[in-house]
Design a protein around this motif. Structure first.
Motif: not given
Length: 415
Positions: A324-325, A66-68, A35-37, A272-274
């Motif tokens: 984070i996708v 997903q890597g948070k 995730r260089s961005d 988390a997106t929840s």
């Protein structure tokens, strides 16, 4: 007898931390940055903070796995490499943002500094003298909402006994510190600090002073600022209404989304997106916080509180927050190749030409979390080390056993 070199021990630690799903400094340093961005955006923020600019913090949104946490750990290492002090905390039932003073104690006690394996600032402070404060804002009037924490630092640099230094240092980290004790130390050290208003400290009102003083103390110790990393922000949603409101307001202040903070503090939270469902949708009879919290803030604080909360939820879905996708499959090749290399060092073996771990994990769903991709690669490597061939790995659901009692198990015949 098996011999472990330093290189092999380091590789083994990386493999086992990845197997456990716990990111470490070594694993984030040695594995490719997927995730260089994110890294670029955080580095720009840190550089701006170093230059004295007012920098707003960020939230990282992502699904579970997903890597948070891995991203927060990488940010920790970036900040340490840039010369910042870093505090990392994970929210839980015991640790929440609704009580800012208690939260301060958690982050202050987890403080890490560059090139040191010890937590905190005690070693750095021991090398300073009271003259160090002459060019510091720690003695500046009205910089903090209460003078007590700044007086604690002032007295620490002048204290003559280990006992006094211990009381003052633990007080700086958020342990309860009685004003009479501070006055007693001042009478034997520097009575002039008693001219400052150190009485009437209230934890619920003046906790921000501790954050400001510690941030300025970090700068006093020749560090560039204070980075606070908060994981599992979504647990705030489990609090009651008033506690949620307090947590959101405190988080808003720490993130400096109002640009009102004068201290060198940069906060990044992972959620988390929840949590977005709680914020913007609601569920059942529970209203969405985006509409509920501004109303509560207006009733308890006034129009300024309503506006503060409305802006908070707007910023929460703005470009200020990073999403984070899932990582594309092709981007994982470099990561898996590095895993093969580290695994071979850790277990002292040489993968043959039949060991194609990237192919072995190719049947995983494209949206499979990176954490699962890593574990699948390690499983393939473990089996390949024994058989010489990397098998195809499938991700299945965990089997859960029922918790209901079997009544027949306790009957007379069963007995």
């Amino acid at each position: 007898m098996v011999t472990f070199t330093e290189e092999r021990m380091a590789a083994a630690r990386i493999i086992e931390s990845l197997r456990a799903g716990v990111p470490t400094r070594s694993s984030t340093r040695d594995l490719p940055d997927l995730r260089s961005d994110f890294t670029r955006a955080i580095c720009e923020d840190l550089n701006a903070l170093t230059a004295g600019e007012v920098v707003r913090g960020r939230l990282l949104w992502g699904q579970y796995g997903q890597g948070k946490s891995h991203t927060l750990k990488r940010i920790e290492h970036l900040a340490l490499d840039h010369g910042f002090a870093v505090s990392s905390v994970t929210l839980s039932r015991e640790v929440s943002c609704h009580n800012l003073y208690n939260f301060y104690g958690r982050v202050a006690n987890s403080l890490r500094t560059p090139k040191s394996n010890m937590l905190g600032l005690q070693n750095q402070l021991m090398k300073l003298s009271k003259e160090s404060l002459d060019a510091s804002p720690l003695r500046k009037a009205d910089r903090y909402c209460h003078a007590l924490p700044s007086v604690v630092v002032d007295l620490f640099l002048q204290a003559s006994t280990e006992e006094d230094r211990y009381k003052l240092y633990t007080g700086l980290l958020g342990d309860p510190l009685r004003v009479p004790d501070v006055r007693a130390i001042a009478k034997t050290t520097d009575k002039s600090v008693l001219d400052r208003a150190i009485g009437g400290f209230r934890k619920g009102t003046h906790a921000q002073a501790y954050f400001g003083v510690l941030a300025d103390t970090i700068r006093l110790c020749a560090l560039k600022g204070w980075v606070i990393l908060i994981d599992e922000v979504e647990l705030i949603a489990r609090l009651g209404g008033v506690s949620r409101l307090n947590a959101y307001r405190n988080l808003n202040w720490l993130l400096n989304w109002t640009r009102a903070m004068p201290y060198q503090i940069y906060t990044v939270g992972a959620a988390a997106t929840s949590l977005q469902e709680v914020w913007y949708t609601g569920s059942g009879r529970r209203r969405d916080d985006r509409s509920l919290m501004p109303e509560m803030a207006e009733n308890r604080i006034g129009e300024d509180g309503r506006r503060e909360m409305a802006d908070f939820f707007e910023t929460g879905i703005s470009s200020q927050c990073l999403k984070i996708v899932p990582i594309e499959r092709s981007s994982l090749r470099g990561l898996i190749e590095k895993l093969v290399q580290i695994h071979s060092i850790a277990h002292d073996w040489t993968p043959g030409s039949d060991v194609d771990v990237f192919k072995a994990t190719g049947s995983l769903h494209p949206d499979t979390p990176v954490r699962t991709q890593i574990r699948a690669a390690l499983e393939a490597l473990d089996q390949a080390r024994l058989s010489g061939v990397a098998p195809s790995i499938q991700a299945g659901k965990l089997t859960e056993y029922g918790m209901e009692e079997d009544e027949e198990f306790f009957d007379s015949e069963g007995a």
